[in-house]
Design a protein around this motif. Structure first.
Motif, short mmCIF file in Angstrom:
data_model
loop_
_atom_site.label_atom_id
_atom_site.label_comp_id
_atom_site.label_asym_id
_atom_site.label_seq_id
_atom_site.Cartn_x
_atom_site.Cartn_y
_atom_site.Cartn_z
N VAL A 29 -24.76 -3.56 -8.85
CA VAL A 29 -25.22 -2.44 -9.66
C VAL A 29 -25.39 -1.17 -8.83
O VAL A 29 -25.74 -1.22 -7.65
CB VAL A 29 -26.57 -2.77 -10.36
CG1 VAL A 29 -26.40 -3.87 -11.38
CG2 VAL A 29 -27.64 -3.14 -9.35
N ALA A 30 -25.11 -0.04 -9.47
CA ALA A 30 -25.40 1.26 -8.89
C ALA A 30 -26.57 1.84 -9.67
O ALA A 30 -26.45 2.10 -10.87
CB ALA A 30 -24.19 2.18 -8.99
N VAL A 31 -27.70 1.97 -9.03
CA VAL A 31 -28.90 2.45 -9.71
C VAL A 31 -29.55 3.58 -8.92
O VAL A 31 -29.45 3.65 -7.69
CB VAL A 31 -29.95 1.32 -9.91
CG1 VAL A 31 -29.39 0.21 -10.76
CG2 VAL A 31 -30.43 0.77 -8.58
N PRO A 53 -25.16 6.35 -5.52
CA PRO A 53 -25.79 5.29 -4.73
C PRO A 53 -24.81 4.15 -4.47
O PRO A 53 -23.86 3.94 -5.22
CB PRO A 53 -26.93 4.80 -5.63
CG PRO A 53 -27.12 5.86 -6.65
CD PRO A 53 -25.79 6.52 -6.83
N ARG A 54 -25.06 3.42 -3.39
CA ARG A 54 -24.19 2.30 -3.06
C ARG A 54 -24.41 1.17 -4.06
O ARG A 54 -25.48 1.05 -4.69
CB ARG A 54 -24.47 1.80 -1.64
CG ARG A 54 -25.81 1.13 -1.45
CD ARG A 54 -26.04 0.73 0.00
NE ARG A 54 -27.30 0.04 0.18
CZ ARG A 54 -27.45 -1.28 0.08
NH1 ARG A 54 -26.41 -2.06 -0.20
NH2 ARG A 54 -28.63 -1.85 0.27
N LEU A 55 -23.41 0.33 -4.21
CA LEU A 55 -23.52 -0.85 -5.08
C LEU A 55 -24.41 -1.89 -4.40
O LEU A 55 -24.26 -2.17 -3.22
CB LEU A 55 -22.14 -1.44 -5.36
CG LEU A 55 -21.25 -0.65 -6.31
CD1 LEU A 55 -19.82 -1.16 -6.23
CD2 LEU A 55 -21.76 -0.74 -7.74
N MET A 56 -25.33 -2.45 -5.16
CA MET A 56 -26.23 -3.49 -4.65
C MET A 56 -26.03 -4.77 -5.45
O MET A 56 -26.01 -4.74 -6.69
CB MET A 56 -27.69 -3.04 -4.73
CG MET A 56 -27.99 -1.84 -3.87
SD MET A 56 -29.78 -1.45 -3.84
CE MET A 56 -30.02 -0.91 -5.53
N LYS A 57 -25.89 -5.87 -4.74
CA LYS A 57 -25.65 -7.17 -5.37
C LYS A 57 -26.97 -7.81 -5.77
O LYS A 57 -27.89 -7.94 -4.96
CB LYS A 57 -24.91 -8.07 -4.37
CG LYS A 57 -24.66 -9.49 -4.85
CD LYS A 57 -23.45 -9.56 -5.72
CE LYS A 57 -23.09 -11.00 -6.02
NZ LYS A 57 -22.19 -11.12 -7.16
N LEU A 58 -27.06 -8.20 -7.06
CA LEU A 58 -28.26 -8.91 -7.51
C LEU A 58 -28.38 -10.24 -6.77
O LEU A 58 -27.39 -10.93 -6.54
CB LEU A 58 -28.18 -9.17 -9.02
CG LEU A 58 -28.29 -7.95 -9.94
CD1 LEU A 58 -28.11 -8.36 -11.39
CD2 LEU A 58 -29.62 -7.25 -9.77
N GLY A 59 -29.61 -10.57 -6.38
CA GLY A 59 -29.85 -11.82 -5.66
C GLY A 59 -29.57 -11.74 -4.19
O GLY A 59 -29.82 -12.69 -3.46
N GLU A 148 -11.65 -2.15 -8.90
CA GLU A 148 -12.74 -1.32 -9.40
C GLU A 148 -13.79 -1.08 -8.31
O GLU A 148 -14.34 0.02 -8.19
CB GLU A 148 -13.38 -1.96 -10.62
CG GLU A 148 -12.54 -1.86 -11.89
CD GLU A 148 -13.22 -2.48 -13.09
OE1 GLU A 148 -14.43 -2.73 -13.03
OE2 GLU A 148 -12.54 -2.71 -14.10
N PHE A 149 -14.08 -2.13 -7.52
CA PHE A 149 -14.98 -1.96 -6.38
C PHE A 149 -14.41 -0.90 -5.43
O PHE A 149 -15.13 -0.03 -4.94
CB PHE A 149 -15.15 -3.28 -5.62
CG PHE A 149 -16.30 -4.11 -6.10
CD1 PHE A 149 -17.61 -3.80 -5.77
CD2 PHE A 149 -16.08 -5.25 -6.86
CE1 PHE A 149 -18.66 -4.57 -6.20
CE2 PHE A 149 -17.13 -6.03 -7.31
CZ PHE A 149 -18.43 -5.69 -6.97
N GLY A 150 -13.10 -1.01 -5.15
CA GLY A 150 -12.46 -0.05 -4.28
C GLY A 150 -12.55 1.37 -4.83
O GLY A 150 -12.82 2.31 -4.09
N ASN A 151 -12.36 1.50 -6.14
CA ASN A 151 -12.43 2.83 -6.76
C ASN A 151 -13.83 3.42 -6.61
O ASN A 151 -13.98 4.63 -6.37
CB ASN A 151 -12.06 2.74 -8.24
CG ASN A 151 -10.59 2.46 -8.46
OD1 ASN A 151 -9.79 2.56 -7.54
ND2 ASN A 151 -10.22 2.09 -9.67
N TYR A 152 -14.85 2.58 -6.77
CA TYR A 152 -16.22 3.09 -6.63
C TYR A 152 -16.46 3.55 -5.20
O TYR A 152 -17.01 4.62 -4.96
CB TYR A 152 -17.22 1.99 -7.01
CG TYR A 152 -18.64 2.52 -7.06
CD1 TYR A 152 -19.15 3.09 -8.22
CD2 TYR A 152 -19.46 2.48 -5.93
CE1 TYR A 152 -20.43 3.60 -8.26
CE2 TYR A 152 -20.75 3.00 -5.97
CZ TYR A 152 -21.23 3.55 -7.14
OH TYR A 152 -22.50 4.08 -7.16
N LEU A 153 -16.02 2.75 -4.24
CA LEU A 153 -16.18 3.12 -2.83
C LEU A 153 -15.38 4.37 -2.48
O LEU A 153 -15.82 5.22 -1.71
CB LEU A 153 -15.75 1.95 -1.94
CG LEU A 153 -16.67 0.72 -2.00
CD1 LEU A 153 -15.96 -0.50 -1.43
CD2 LEU A 153 -17.97 0.98 -1.24
#
Length: 270
Positions: A29-31, A53-59, A148-153
């Motif tokens: 998530v990006a929050v 914001p950077r993507l953060m993995k739940l858990g 999609e991860f790459g696009n966000y980065l």
């Protein structure tokens, strides 16, 4: 306030409704968030100064139990306020010197985006042999998630990390198809990844690699204007002006009014 935990430990107030699906349990998530102690006006932690914001993995990246519970009730675009009792926040001991003992905290959270990486996580946990028999439909979904991860980065200008995600996507699209229809599906997915790889290498100032991936894209679709444009840009960077002109003229024939292509040709003429 809505009681999410059933024991009053996690309370939620919706400030702005979101849309679409709820954040899934295995998402990244990006929050945007700000955390406050009771009666404090200034946050003790915030990332609101970041545009993306950077993507953060739940858990994994999110360690506050109450925040994880809260995020699973949110949708993209939603903004909410949460109250976390100590056992869902920093516990009896707190986190000195910022967080005192037995602190109740308030968090304001906005979900900007999320990516469901459950299928991708499962795939990369498999052996190479198991990956080889994974259903094509799911392989394409994994490749799309990695892209999609790459696009966000990439949007965060983390070009090296973006390139690595695109390469992960590309690595799983080399399987042999069982029909022409499967080949078309693989090629369509691979074309997008190759175009992204070419662009990422341009941003990393490695034009030879950008040209390689651009030409691989042209092997799939020789009239792809983006691929021709990427190759032209790469050749221009390498001062291979004749090759650059050839690629850019071909791109212009396909998209004669494309502003970027025409500007690159003007640059070449100068």
């Amino acid at each position: 306030l809505r009681d999410l935990s059933g024991d009053g430990g996690v309370l939620k107030e919706v400030l702005r409704r979101g849309a679409g699906e709820l954040v899934p349990p295995d998402a990244s998530v990006a929050v945007k968030y700000s955390g406050y102690l009771e009666y404090a006006e200034e946050p003790f932690c915030t990332n609101c100064y970041r545009k993306l914001p950077r993507l953060m993995k739940l858990g994994k990246d999110i360690t506050l139990g109450g925040l994880e519970i809260g995020l699973l009730t949110m949708k993209k675009g939603e903004m909410a306020r949460f109250v976390f009792m100590p056992n869902y926040a920093y516990g009896k001991l707190g986190c000195p010197p910022l967080i005192p003992l037995n602190a109740t905290v308030l968090f304001e959270v906005e979900v900007l985006d999320f990516l469901d990486s459950a299928e991708s996580d499962r795939f990369f946990a498999l052996t190479a042999e198991q990956q080889g028999v994974f259903p094509l439909e799911k392989v394409l979904k994994v490749a799309d998630t990695e892209r999609e991860f790459g696009n966000y980065l990439y949007r965060q200008q983390h070009f090296m990390d973006a390139k690595d995600r695109y390469k992960r996507a590309h690595s799983i699209l080399g399987r042999s198809p069982s029909s022409e229809a499967e080949q078309r599906q693989i090629d369509a997915s691979k074309l997008l990844v190759l175009l992204n790889l070419s662009l990422a290498y341009l941003k990393l100032e490695r034009p030879a690699r950008a040209l390689t991936y651009g030409e691989k894209a042209l092997e799939i679709d020789q009239r792809n204007a983006k691929a021709l444009f990427r190759c032209g840009q790469a050749c221009l960077c390498m001062t291979e002006y004749e090759k650059a002109r050839d690629f850019l003229i071909r791109a212009q024939h396909i998209q004669p009014f494309n502003h970027d292509i025409n500007n690159e040709l003007k640059k070449l003429a100068r």
